[in-house]
Design a protein around this motif. Sequence first.
Motif, mmCIF file in Angstrom:
data_model
loop_
_atom_site.group_PDB
_atom_site.id
_atom_site.type_symbol
_atom_site.label_atom_id
_atom_site.label_comp_id
_atom_site.label_asym_id
_atom_site.label_seq_id
_atom_site.Cartn_x
_atom_site.Cartn_y
_atom_site.Cartn_z
ATOM 1 N N PRO C 153 0.785 -1.218 0.002
ATOM 2 C CA PRO C 153 -0.153 0.039 -0.059
ATOM 3 C C PRO C 153 0.777 1.228 -0.086
ATOM 4 O O PRO C 153 0.384 2.278 -0.599
ATOM 5 C CB PRO C 153 -0.745 -0.072 1.326
ATOM 6 N N LEU C 154 2.104 1.163 0.650
ATOM 7 C CA LEU C 154 2.704 2.397 0.787
ATOM 8 C C LEU C 154 3.302 2.813 -0.786
ATOM 9 O O LEU C 154 3.477 3.722 -1.110
ATOM 10 C CB LEU C 154 4.012 2.155 1.660
ATOM 11 N N VAL C 155 3.679 1.586 -1.396
ATOM 12 C CA VAL C 155 4.167 1.751 -2.716
ATOM 13 C C VAL C 155 3.076 2.324 -3.727
ATOM 14 O O VAL C 155 3.100 3.278 -4.332
ATOM 15 C CB VAL C 155 4.794 0.430 -3.436
ATOM 16 N N LYS C 156 1.883 1.932 -3.276
ATOM 17 C CA LYS C 156 0.942 2.128 -4.267
ATOM 18 C C LYS C 156 0.409 3.697 -3.837
ATOM 19 O O LYS C 156 -0.102 4.493 -4.961
ATOM 20 C CB LYS C 156 -0.510 1.515 -3.824
ATOM 21 N N LYS C 157 0.606 4.155 -2.680
ATOM 22 C CA LYS C 157 0.458 5.581 -2.530
ATOM 23 C C LYS C 157 1.458 6.436 -2.949
ATOM 24 O O LYS C 157 1.321 7.550 -2.684
ATOM 25 C CB LYS C 157 0.093 5.653 -0.709
ATOM 26 N N GLY C 158 2.489 5.764 -3.326
ATOM 27 C CA GLY C 158 3.618 6.598 -3.879
ATOM 28 C C GLY C 158 4.555 7.152 -2.669
ATOM 29 O O GLY C 158 5.142 8.113 -2.907
#
Lengths: 57, 80, 173, 931
Positions: C153-158
């Motif tokens: 999710p952290l990657v997804k949120k950038g």
Amino acid sequence: MAKSGSIMVLGGGVAGVQAALDLADLGYYVYLVEKKASIGGVMAQLDKTFPTNDCSL
Amino acid sequence: MAKENAVEKEKEMTQEGFDPKILGFFCHWCCYAAADSAGVSRYQYPPNVRVIRVMCTGRIDARFVVEAFRCGADGVFTGG
Amino acid sequence: MIVTEASRQLLEDCGVDSDRLSLEWASAAEAPRFVELITGYVSKIRDKGPLGSSDGEVSRDTIKRRLAAAVKAAGARKPRTLLGNLAKKLSKSGDYSKEAIANGVKAKVLPAMRSERISHELRILLSEAPLDMKSLCTQTGASAEELEKIMAPLVKKGLISQKKGKIALVAGE
Amino acid sequence: MEGLEGKPGQFTAKVFQEPRYINEDLCTACGMCTMYCPRPVVDTYNERLEITRAPHIDYAQAIPSSYYIDAKACLRVNFETCNLCAQTCTAGAIDFSQKPKRLELEVGAVVLTPGFGRVDAAVLEKYGYGKYPDVVTAFEFERLTCASGPTEGHIVRPSDNKTPKKIAFLQCIGSRDETCGNGYCSSVCCMYAIKEASVAKEHEPDLDVSIFFMDVRTMGKGFDEARRRAQEKYGINVIRARVPRVDQVDGRLALTWTSDDGNHHSGIFDMVVLSVGLESPEDAQILSEIADIELNHYNFCSTRVDAPLSTSRDGVFVAGAFQGPKDIPESVTQASGVAAIASELLAEARNSKTVSITYPEENKALEEQEPRIGIFVCHCGVNIAGVVDVKAVRDYAASLPGVVLYEDPLYSCSQDALKSIAEKIKKNNLNRVVIAACSPRTHEPLFQETLRSVGLNPALVEMANIRDQCAWVHAQEPDAATEKAKDLVRMAAAKARLLTPLEQPTVDVTPGALVLGGGAAGMSAALSIAEQGYNVVLVEKSSQLGGNLRRLTWTLDGENAKAVLKELISRVDAHPGIEVITDSTVESISGYVGNFTSTIATGKKTRLVNHGVTVIATGAREYKPKSYGYGESPRIVTQLELEEKLARGKSFLKNARNIVMIQCVGSRGDDMSHCSRLCCTQAVKNALKLKELKPDCNIYIFYRDMRTYGFYEDAYREARRKGIVFLRYSPDKRPEVVKQSRGIKVRAFDRLLGEDIEIPANLVVLSAGIAPGDNQELSKILKAPLTSDGFFLEAHAKLRPVEIAVDGVYLCGLAHGPKSLEESVAQAKAAAAKATIPLAKGKVAVAPIVSRVDQDACIGCGICESLCPFNAIRLSKVGKRKKAQTITASCKGCGICASHCPTLAISMGGFTDEAIMAQIHAFSGQECSEG
């Protein structure tokens, strides 16, 4: 003649203390009279009380 | 920083009497009262605990406990 | 006490010996008991030595970093909601046995606290320097699989980026 | 008291006051005087087991918390010598110029609560007391088991200070014993013996403890259950026998006894505890003369069943053990009850004599400024300064951020120091104060007053406890203690910086009460509240008032129960302040103390009632037996049914030769687990009545323990004397009721014969217990918890017997648990007193430590609502969403809501997250930045 708004409680054991507290809460001036040097009576000497074994102080 | 800590730690470890820093959370009605009463009776106990008074142990949040350890407590004593 | 049990498990998760946290009861009239408890507890901690030196504990620096993340985890909404709901359930059932609380926290609350903790710790670590997967695993105590899940999710949120095996914080966060 | 003149409303009481020789205002309770006094005195507080000195305090938590000098022992008072204490007292509190005083008090009413007296030593002598050191009274044993007692809770034999292995408790010492003039039962000894035995077992698990009972009388609420647990957990031996004497054999104590199967036994014990009873106070006679009141034949205060708290003199009331032997909850109940009765008498003079205090307006502008902290590090004479380097702590305090003033007063709590602190706050424009001294538990209110007196919010003071929890407990480690004191001051200052003024919230009270239940308790409570000047709505489920009292005809004391009932109903009907709604129930109750709104349903109609307080008096009912052939024959009836029959006439007894009564039907583990308390007395009462109406009939009563406590014991003795046969059965061998073609037979085991006997019975009377009413529904409506037996649960078994966990809701009568008419009336008065308190005050004050919900952050999850132990936080609609709201009047500030709030939306007054975090950071000493 008007009634007095104060009350004397004779004896400062658990009953006397409770009566005095409630009377004061009800709006009366209370004289709590006790023979000994401190209030609490016998209950202050008890270690724990049944059935909860709470401390009695 | 890390190095300093290591040195400090080693110092503590090698010291004969390691003196732990302990934080206490005491309930106003119970444990705090018991601690007062211990004082009145002049009981003696180790001086390592610093006390934060709360109205009830229910007040204690996990954050407080974790933060205490992060801030250098070696132990946390919660007393109800 | 459910909060204490949650704190205990969170501390263990950070590599802290949870015996360092003690919950005891002494009523107002029990001064001698109080003295006994405190004296015993201080000597127990004395025997354990400073934080980070007891059996099974990780290094003091690691502990401190994990605790910093854990404070945030303990304040995060998801684990707190789970904790609250567990407390609600236990109070309804009236079952306050040690086992019920410990098992309940372990099953319902710990996983969320742990992943929150790791998620925050990850960001603390990366704020110093980009790291590879392996060292992140060692530092946080998480498995690769677990980390992947938390990072997704952290990657997804950038918020973080993953390039050539190096994981880094995206600037501006 | 030396004299009492005048009439109700206007008495003059003469009181003689002895001097303490120590000025209460100056005494700091440091204990130096006791330490230096050369004169030993036996410590009566510790039952003469220890020695103290002429100047002393009875015990550490005593009130007044000042020492006093025992004039009988003091050398200075008696011989004009010594004076050592006056020289050692650094506070200058010792004052030998004090003289005895005679006071004349103008009072409207007098309440007598002199307590109980001790059984005469002569009675104890036959049990070896005074002759054999290891025979002790239960009062002495209590001190031995007490951690703050002379042996710090170690149980030792007085003869050799060794731990005993076998202890015997002997019951009924000076009770149920006509040879010493005390024919009554003291009611409390069975329970206290079991308690002391359990505590002893807790201290010394290997102890062998036996208790010798005649009957095990644990009839109080929850007592039987506690007894059962104690017996199971600690393995206490229960022996049913009266031990006639104690002998010494080879330094140990020999007992012999006869069990109820007729066998003789003997045993050797290391220690014997005499469970001494409660007597009337020693000066009861004198008191009765001075106060002009009547005593009963045991020298206790004489009272009537329907007015248990009134003496024979109007305006003079009684409560506690002087009215009859009783335990703590009953004493407390009577005490509150007596307050209500006195208040009924004096309602017109309410608030005429009380004192109120005014304060200057709060300086809000100053409070809002940057923290300007003043730190006062107290010497407390040598109490703190003797260990902690106070000056060093004071100078350290100066270095803390925000501190503008730092001082070290000698006694910060003394009147002059308080004045000086107040002046310094003003002069230096302080807006936060830290007092490093003793415990906030005892002294914070004092310093809060000081702040209020100079226009600061009382919440802006913080205390660091460097005496009770530092100097006193680390006396051997001055350096470490000083370091600890610095840390505590630093933490207190850190918290002080974040303290904010807190509103002292008050809630207006609707001046009326709702009483649920129109039985004896409900009517008594309603009358008392109305007499005290407040409106009452009395809701009764059935079509007429009276409840269970309708089924009674006479009381054991020979009073006419019907007359009591009639009088109560007519007074209720006639009272303009009481509105009675019959055939009605409560459908819902919302609100909180001071502001309740209830929906009352009468048939299909409903109406709303607003009230400030609620009294539960919904009663209970007679248990409907499920065994002993009940319902299968008109000759098998319950006690109440028998009483109703008897009230109609005695013709049904014409052919009665044998009547059998069976006790504990439904009670004590038969179907319900509790003891119904009344059935033993009820059975004796009806048996005596039967005997009176038909002297030639045989009456057999099968019982487990005859629990005719208090003065009811007289009736029990009379019944035995009149030839009523009492046969004990054990629960595993219950009597059987056998129906035959021609009649009924009762088959039971006779312990003395050791075999079954059969009694052909013309009438079988079942002493059916008291079953709780249908309380489930009401319990849900009020959020009022029930006990496992189905009765309402009081807030505290001992100290708050008529309150429940929900503020503003009170409890009395059978809804609380089985009790006699007299006890119900007393309890109803007590509930009325408690219920009237908020009404009389007109406002409910709330401690400012309550929780507050940040409405923006709240997500309405409801976790706080379900966890709050006081029902003090509820969800309600705000706009479109549900939000939590604190009911400040009910909140106790425990903080469970805050520590469980998922969004950190709840903060606690005086104990905010920020403040606690700041304390934690200050604890670390080093800069410990936000993680």
